[in-house]
Design a protein around this motif. Structure first.
Motif, PDB file in Angstrom:
ATOM      1  N   LYS A 143       0.818  -1.210   0.000  1.00 40.66           N
ATOM      2  CA  LYS A 143       0.000   0.000   0.000  1.00 40.66           C
ATOM      3  C   LYS A 143       0.857   1.266   0.000  1.00 40.66           C
ATOM      4  O   LYS A 143       0.559   2.230  -0.655  1.00 40.66           O
ATOM      5  N   LYS A 144       1.961   1.205   0.765  1.00 41.70           N
ATOM      6  CA  LYS A 144       2.785   2.416   0.915  1.00 41.70           C
ATOM      7  C   LYS A 144       4.201   2.147   0.431  1.00 41.70           C
ATOM      8  O   LYS A 144       4.886   1.278   0.965  1.00 41.70           O
ATOM      9  N   GLU A 160       0.858   6.188  -1.717  1.00 40.38           N
ATOM     10  CA  GLU A 160      -0.100   5.397  -0.936  1.00 40.38           C
ATOM     11  C   GLU A 160      -1.259   5.008  -1.839  1.00 40.38           C
ATOM     12  O   GLU A 160      -1.924   5.876  -2.411  1.00 40.38           O
ATOM     13  N   PHE A 246       6.083   7.374   7.605  1.00 39.77           N
ATOM     14  CA  PHE A 246       5.181   7.045   6.498  1.00 39.77           C
ATOM     15  C   PHE A 246       4.659   5.599   6.612  1.00 39.77           C
ATOM     16  O   PHE A 246       3.733   5.214   5.915  1.00 39.77           O
ATOM     17  N   THR A 248       6.227   2.808   5.762  1.00 37.57           N
ATOM     18  CA  THR A 248       6.476   2.289   4.411  1.00 37.57           C
ATOM     19  C   THR A 248       6.506   0.765   4.360  1.00 37.57           C
ATOM     20  O   THR A 248       7.112   0.132   5.214  1.00 37.57           O
TER      21      THR A 248
END
Length: 314
Positions: A143-144, A160, A246, A248
């Motif tokens: 997703k990220k 994202e 974030f 990640t």
């Protein structure tokens, strides 16, 4: 379910000294290879000269596309640029300085051999690469993603669910890393070709022509190994806080320096581990084609609706 009609968009990658273009079949996520064209651009020339070179290249792609219905032209283009309005902001005297305050669509369209006016949309080149990478690897379920380009400078794209994130407190301002203060300068001064060459010069007093020359001699020169170890270690320390905020899922590396990953990858992985991060690192194999693919997303209405209000004006 009705079969979605194929849409075709010309994707364009504008670099410091080149323009490359190709038709992208959007539903298939595929570059139509025989439409690919590329040219060297003398970036300090006049506006007319630069526009002519761009038009020549685009016309080769348009001609090769023959009769496929083109939706428009998408550009992966470096800043400073007003991406929403399509106006160049390159300072005079610098590369592409002759384009300052030019509305690209108005200057370029009259020179194109297409029978009708083609709408043009613009996306930052590093963002385009990141968007392309995420789009092409959708099936992986990440997703990220943080996609960074390591080359003449440090490009970044925080993605994202396929959309670049440029605002909010989980990413740096504008989603950019290059201008973040680092040691005695900015990140761009260190995590770039010139950064590696400078580090090698400081370690040895010798000048290297480029990163490839150092990578080619990696096995035989202990000093080169030290330079790349320090580069990987510093890069990991620099990225770690952003990878954390974030949240990640995967770190993707592109740009020419990523081809030397075998020289600094171990140090980078160890540095992330030391920062309590276990995150997969992926090397892009798409490079420029990732940017050509990624920028065409601006003609996807959902994507455009979500990004157009947040595009940087610089």
């Amino acid at each position: 379910m009705a079969h979605q009609k194929e849409t075709y968009v010309i994707g364009v990658d504008i670099g410091g000294t080149h323009i490359s273009s190709a038709v992208v079949a959007v539903q298939e996520k595929r570059i139509i290879d025989h439409t690919y064209a590329t040219s060297h651009v003398a970036n300090l020339e006049s506006l007319e000269s630069i526009m002519e070179t761009w038009a020549d290249t685009l016309n080769k792609t348009i001609k090769a596309a023959q009769e496929v219905p083109l939706l428009g032209i998408a550009f992966a283009i470096p800043g400073p640029f007003d991406y929403k309005e399509g106006i160049a902001k390159y300072p005079e005297g610098f590369k592409y300085g002759a384009l300052y305050q030019t509305k690209i669509e108005e200057s370029l369209n009259p020179l194109l051999s297409h029978s009708s006016h083609l709408p043009m949309r613009f996306l930052n080149d590093a963002t385009s690469f990141a968007v392309g990478e995420a789009w092409l690897s959708e099936a992986d379920g990440n997703k990220k993603q943080l996609c960074i380009t390591l080359g003449t400078g440090l490009g970044a794209g925080f993605i994202e669910n396929g959309i670049p994130i440029v605002t909010g407190n989980t990413v740096p301002p504008n989603g950019c890393l290059w201008n973040i203060l680092h040691e005695d300068g900015m990140a761009d001064d260190y995590f770039s070709t010139r950064g590696i060459i400078k580090a090698y010069h400081e370690a040895t007093g010798k000048n290297a022509a480029g990163v490839k020359e150092l990578a080619d001699n990696f096995d035989t020169d202990a000093k080169i190994k030290e330079v790349f170890d320090a580069f990987g270690n510093d890069l990991g320390d620099f990225l770690a806080p952003w990878l954390k905020t974030f949240q990640t899922d995967v770190l993707v590396l592109g740009g020419n320096i990523s081809k030397a990953y075998f020289c600094f990858g171990t140090a980078l992985q160890e540095s992330l581990k030391k920062n309590n991060l276990t995150i997969p690192i992926k090397i892009s194999h798409h490079m420029e084609k990732g940017a050509i693919m990624g920028c065409t997303r601006v003609f996807n209405s959902n994507f455009w609706k979500r990004v157009k209000g947040k595009l940087p004006k610089i």
